[in-house]
Design a protein around this motif. Structure first.
Motif, PDB file in Angstrom:
ATOM      1  N   ASP A 166       5.405  -6.287  15.881  1.00 21.47           N
ATOM      2  CA  ASP A 166       6.361  -5.424  15.184  1.00 21.47           C
ATOM      3  C   ASP A 166       7.208  -4.620  16.156  1.00 21.47           C
ATOM      4  N   ARG A 193       5.090  -9.833  11.350  1.00 24.14           N
ATOM      5  CA  ARG A 193       5.600  -8.515  11.736  1.00 24.14           C
ATOM      6  C   ARG A 193       5.086  -7.413  10.827  1.00 24.14           C
ATOM      7  N   ASP A 194       4.962  -7.691   9.547  1.00 24.67           N
ATOM      8  CA  ASP A 194       4.471  -6.685   8.627  1.00 24.67           C
ATOM      9  C   ASP A 194       2.979  -6.467   8.862  1.00 24.67           C
TER      10      ASP A 194
END
Length: 325
Positions: A166, A193-194
């Protein structure tokens, strides 16, 4: 509390990863998810100052954490980890809570997975164990080049979670996934990424089908790989007898020692197709696999400081072909 054959035992996630690679952050992201109420955590922290355990305890009020504070799990007595699991289950039962769906064991960043898995196999409990490893998107290549523990952790993993993506750009994220897949072509790679979704994927507990990772496509070394001591081999046998194959694997373990990192594959022996898989010198019981799914036979062996020619010295002399991947 003792072993009870009638009891439901949770999925065990053995979370490895080198120092600072994001193990605790991954657990925190997981337990902040509302759907993780039935999760227990066992934290192992080197030394008496349980920094990681303190961080996890504050993640949710009353969240159950058991701490092993007598050093690395792999260096502790075999009874410590089984007892921690039993105590965690007993406390949950005494409190009247629902049974744990999963228990996460966070190891020290310098632990090798093989002795820990051996300890879990010796509990006498029917534990389903999944090995995860975090791979630092920024520092991973440097860590695997410098520390054999980092390599052993990644080689043992069924799932590799690329961490800190991220805060990295797309190119760095992509290179990290390539490097992780190069080090362990058997593992599933989680690159998300989350942070919440990353944790969900890591601890999903989905039993992935036996993948036809044999045949494996040729591995192309990523640009940022600094590891030159690690090799992956595909070994094809000409249908050996089981007792000979078993002896060969035992001698392989003895010959390689700590250089043997991971073994997995299908071998046809005496008319049966058998799944063989191990981490270091610890092997699961061999399991016969029914025919029907298209797959290629062969053992994938991940090693350190081992040459292709070394396999020909292992007794008994079996008919085999060794391919470098």
């Amino acid at each position: 509390m003792s072993f009870n054959a009638q009891r439901f035992y949770p999925q065990i996630f053995l979370l490895t990863g080198f120092l600072g690679s994001g193990k605790t952050s991954l657990i925190l992201d997981h337990i902040r998810d509302p759907g993780t109420a039935n999760t227990g955590v066992i934290v192992n922290e080197v030394g008496q100052i349980d920094v990681d355990g303190a961080l996890i305890t504050t993640g949710r009020t009353g969240f159950p954490v058991a701490t092993l504070d007598n050093g690395c799990v792999c260096c502790s007595l075999n009874s410590d980890l089984p007892n921690a699991i039993l105590e965690l289950l007993a406390e949950r039962e005494a409190a009247g809570g629902q049974p744990f769906e999963r228990i996460i064991i966070e190891t020290s960043g310098v632990s090798k997975p093989s002795p820990i898995l051996r300890s879990l196999l010796n509990t006498g409990m029917p534990l389903r164990t999944t090995v995860l490893s975090t791979y630092d998107c920024e520092q991973g290549p440097d860590m695997t080049a410098r520390f054999e523990e980092a390599v052993a952790q990644l080689a043992a993993a069924q799932t590799i979670v690329v961490s800190k993506v991220d805060r990295a750009d797309d190119l760095a994220s992509s290179r990290a996934s390539q490097a992780a897949a190069y080090l362990n072509p058997l593992a599933a790679i989680v690159n998300e990424r989350d942070r919440t979704q990353r944790a969900r994927l890591a601890f999903a507990g989905i039993q992935m089908p036996l993948r036809s990772s044999f045949s494996i496509v040729a591995r192309q070394e990523p640009n940022n790989s600094k590891h030159t001591r690690m090799n992956v081999f595909l070994i094809k046998f000409e249908e050996p007898k089981w007792d000979q194959l078993s002896e060969w694997i035992e001698n392989l373990v003895g010959y390689c020692g700590d250089r043997l990192l991971r073994t997995k594959g299908f071998v046809r022996t005496e008319g049966r197709r058998v799944l063989i898989q191990g981490v270091g010198g610890s092997f699961d019981p061999p399991r016969e696999i029914a025919d029907g799914l298209e797959r290629e036979d062969g053992l994938v062996i991940i090693t350190r400081d081992l040459a292709r020619e070394d396999f020909s010295t292992i007794e008994p002399p079996l008919k085999l072909q060794v391919h470098g991947l």
